[in-house]
Design an enzyme around this catalytic site. Sequence first.
Site, PDB file in Angstrom:
ATOM      1  N   ASP A  91      10.857  -5.453   7.135  1.00  0.00           N
ATOM      2  CA  ASP A  91       9.730  -5.560   6.205  1.00  0.00           C
ATOM      3  C   ASP A  91      10.272  -6.154   4.903  1.00  0.00           C
ATOM      4  O   ASP A  91      10.959  -5.487   4.131  1.00  0.00           O
ATOM      5  CB  ASP A  91       9.156  -4.152   5.978  1.00  0.00           C
ATOM      6  CG  ASP A  91       8.092  -4.121   4.895  1.00  0.00           C
ATOM      7  OD1 ASP A  91       7.894  -5.140   4.205  1.00  0.00           O
ATOM      8  OD2 ASP A  91       7.460  -3.060   4.736  1.00  0.00           O
TER       9      ASP A  91
ATOM     10  N   CYS B 227       2.130   4.585  -0.947  1.00  0.00           N
ATOM     11  CA  CYS B 227       2.076   4.395   0.523  1.00  0.00           C
ATOM     12  C   CYS B 227       3.391   4.786   1.183  1.00  0.00           C
ATOM     13  O   CYS B 227       3.822   4.161   2.166  1.00  0.00           O
ATOM     14  CB  CYS B 227       1.702   2.962   0.902  1.00  0.00           C
ATOM     15  SG  CYS B 227       0.133   2.461   0.241  1.00  0.00           S
TER      16      CYS B 227
ATOM     17  N   GLN C  38       9.052  -6.551  -0.329  1.00  0.00           N
ATOM     18  CA  GLN C  38       9.615  -6.415  -1.683  1.00  0.00           C
ATOM     19  C   GLN C  38      10.875  -7.256  -1.864  1.00  0.00           C
ATOM     20  O   GLN C  38      11.497  -7.205  -2.930  1.00  0.00           O
ATOM     21  CB  GLN C  38       9.940  -4.946  -1.983  1.00  0.00           C
ATOM     22  CG  GLN C  38       8.740  -4.028  -2.009  1.00  0.00           C
ATOM     23  CD  GLN C  38       7.760  -4.331  -3.152  1.00  0.00           C
ATOM     24  OE1 GLN C  38       8.081  -5.040  -4.109  1.00  0.00           O
ATOM     25  NE2 GLN C  38       6.565  -3.798  -3.051  1.00  0.00           N
TER      26      GLN C  38
ATOM     27  N   HIS D 105       7.456   1.986   3.935  1.00  0.00           N
ATOM     28  CA  HIS D 105       6.042   1.923   3.550  1.00  0.00           C
ATOM     29  C   HIS D 105       5.238   2.285   4.800  1.00  0.00           C
ATOM     30  O   HIS D 105       5.659   1.991   5.916  1.00  0.00           O
ATOM     31  CB  HIS D 105       5.748   0.484   3.120  1.00  0.00           C
ATOM     32  CG  HIS D 105       4.403   0.255   2.513  1.00  0.00           C
ATOM     33  ND1 HIS D 105       3.262   0.145   3.266  1.00  0.00           N
ATOM     34  CD2 HIS D 105       4.013   0.097   1.221  1.00  0.00           C
ATOM     35  CE1 HIS D 105       2.227  -0.075   2.465  1.00  0.00           C
ATOM     36  NE2 HIS D 105       2.657  -0.105   1.216  1.00  0.00           N
TER      37      HIS D 105
ATOM     38  N   LYS E 297       2.403 -10.836  -3.384  1.00  0.00           N
ATOM     39  CA  LYS E 297       3.469 -10.222  -4.190  1.00  0.00           C
ATOM     40  C   LYS E 297       4.449 -11.269  -4.712  1.00  0.00           C
ATOM     41  O   LYS E 297       5.383 -10.945  -5.418  1.00  0.00           O
ATOM     42  CB  LYS E 297       4.232  -9.189  -3.359  1.00  0.00           C
ATOM     43  CG  LYS E 297       3.399  -7.964  -2.980  1.00  0.00           C
ATOM     44  CD  LYS E 297       4.296  -6.896  -2.396  1.00  0.00           C
ATOM     45  CE  LYS E 297       3.564  -5.909  -1.519  1.00  0.00           C
ATOM     46  NZ  LYS E 297       2.698  -4.996  -2.241  1.00  0.00           N
TER      47      LYS E 297
HETATM   48  N1  PMP Z   1       5.805  -3.015   2.760  1.00  0.00           N
HETATM   49  C1  PMP Z   1       6.295  -2.796   1.543  1.00  0.00           C
HETATM   50  C2  PMP Z   1       7.757  -2.495   1.376  1.00  0.00           C
HETATM   51  C3  PMP Z   1       5.452  -2.849   0.434  1.00  0.00           C
HETATM   52  O1  PMP Z   1       5.950  -2.623  -0.780  1.00  0.00           O
HETATM   53  C4  PMP Z   1       4.076  -3.134   0.618  1.00  0.00           C
HETATM   54  C5  PMP Z   1       3.116  -3.175  -0.540  1.00  0.00           C
HETATM   55  N2  PMP Z   1       3.315  -2.181  -1.493  1.00  0.00           N
HETATM   56  C6  PMP Z   1       3.624  -3.366   1.908  1.00  0.00           C
HETATM   57  C7  PMP Z   1       4.512  -3.300   2.955  1.00  0.00           C
HETATM   58  C8  PMP Z   1       2.188  -3.670   2.188  1.00  0.00           C
HETATM   59  O2  PMP Z   1       1.884  -4.984   1.806  1.00  0.00           O
HETATM   60  P1  PMP Z   1       0.465  -5.383   1.264  1.00  0.00           P
HETATM   61  O3  PMP Z   1       0.412  -5.000  -0.195  1.00  0.00           O
HETATM   62  O4  PMP Z   1       0.426  -6.868   1.434  1.00  0.00           O
HETATM   63  O5  PMP Z   1      -0.564  -4.654   2.039  1.00  0.00           O
END
Ligand code: PMP
Length: 405
Positions: free
Chosen positions: A199, A363, A202, A122, A225
């Site tokens: 990270d 993203c 998910q 991401h 999430k």
């Molecule tokens: N890392 C991953 C793997 C994600 O899926 C996301 C959100 N789609 C983020 C970071 C960013 O997190 P946030 O939605 O809290 O900005």
Amino acid sequence: MLLGRDVRKDFPILNVKVNGKPLVYLDSAASSQKPNAVLESYCRFCEQRYSNVHRGIHTLGEAATGDYEAARGSIAEFIQAPALEGVIFTRGTPESINLVAHSYGKKFVKHGQSIVLTPMEHHANLVPWQLVAKFVGAELRFIPMKSDGTLDLAEARKLIDKTTAMVAVTHASNVLGTINPVGEIVELAHKVGAKAVIDGAQAVPHMPVNLREMNPDFYSFSGHKMLGPTGIGVLYGRPEILNDMDPFLTGGEMIREVYLDHATWNDLPYKFEAGTPAIAEAIGLHAAVRYLQEIGMERIAQMDHYLTTHALEKLASEPDIALYGPLSQRGAVTSFNVKGIHPHDLAALLDREGIAIRAGHHCCQPLMRWLDVQATARASFYLYNTADDVAALIEGVRTARKVLA
Ligand code: PMP
């Protein structure tokens, strides 16, 4: 598998009609819905116990501080954090990773060293490292992916070498669903004396996560999430490393003593929690963790697996659908494209039927280039979804094909 049906009554938004149709919410990878337990806990705190934390001598100040610190303790236990003082509240995954990049990366990654990432990151776990690399003069390296969207670990063993200062990898991909072997990757990093940041945005909402076993140096996730409020997330960092780092944000609470020309820092974790934190949000996240624990993360992982496999099978049996990501070892997202239909058009048409999916680059623009697409549609699942939701998705795709193709 009854989980989805059992818990739906706990989520008031699932009774809402969208465009006159019952809501079919398939966008939990972007943000999850909130159960009554979280909403009530948040409101109860604001109605009966609200105050700032770590400041007041008054009764409410102590109550709020107790609740805020209890949230930290419960979250530490939820992720099996080796040390409570390493659990830092942030606004979410991006802030957590930016903290590591600025406070660790810019100080400890040296000119000529390498930062190893993957093409499935991401932007939140890519762009901060691009800035660090530029700032210190480090090299960015990427572990290649196999055609099924899993990492090529043989290549990772070659790429992570004596030059490597940091390995930054997602636990689970928000596009491909790939669950990466993060324990092994952490080990590869440690073997060469590098640090590993994972990270977990998910992963933590969907599976048991045990940081004692995984042994990362840093691990991050977002509360919204995992049934919690927005504006709250966590960075876990190894205390001995956090102690050597400089603060990220400065302000109240993170200092010990301030003089006109210099200041000293508070103990962990407060050194990294500048200003008034997201107090009610942390309490809401505590309620979310309790709710998830009551159901059981193993059970949630099984339900995710069942729904994702079911959705993949159903989508695969439709004509002209491209599916992305591995067939096994995957999280609760299915990314796909319907031939001849732009994912944005598909999402807009499904929305008319009350079905919420995500369409776009998620993203992950470099990953879109790797997949050789502009964008994908993505249906993502959580504990409140059922096979009926998958059926609605498939029906919606069929309708879209009739209308749009
Ligand atoms: N890392 C991953 C793997 C994600 O899926 C996301 C959100 N789609 C983020 C970071 C960013 O997190 P946030 O939605 O809290 O900005």
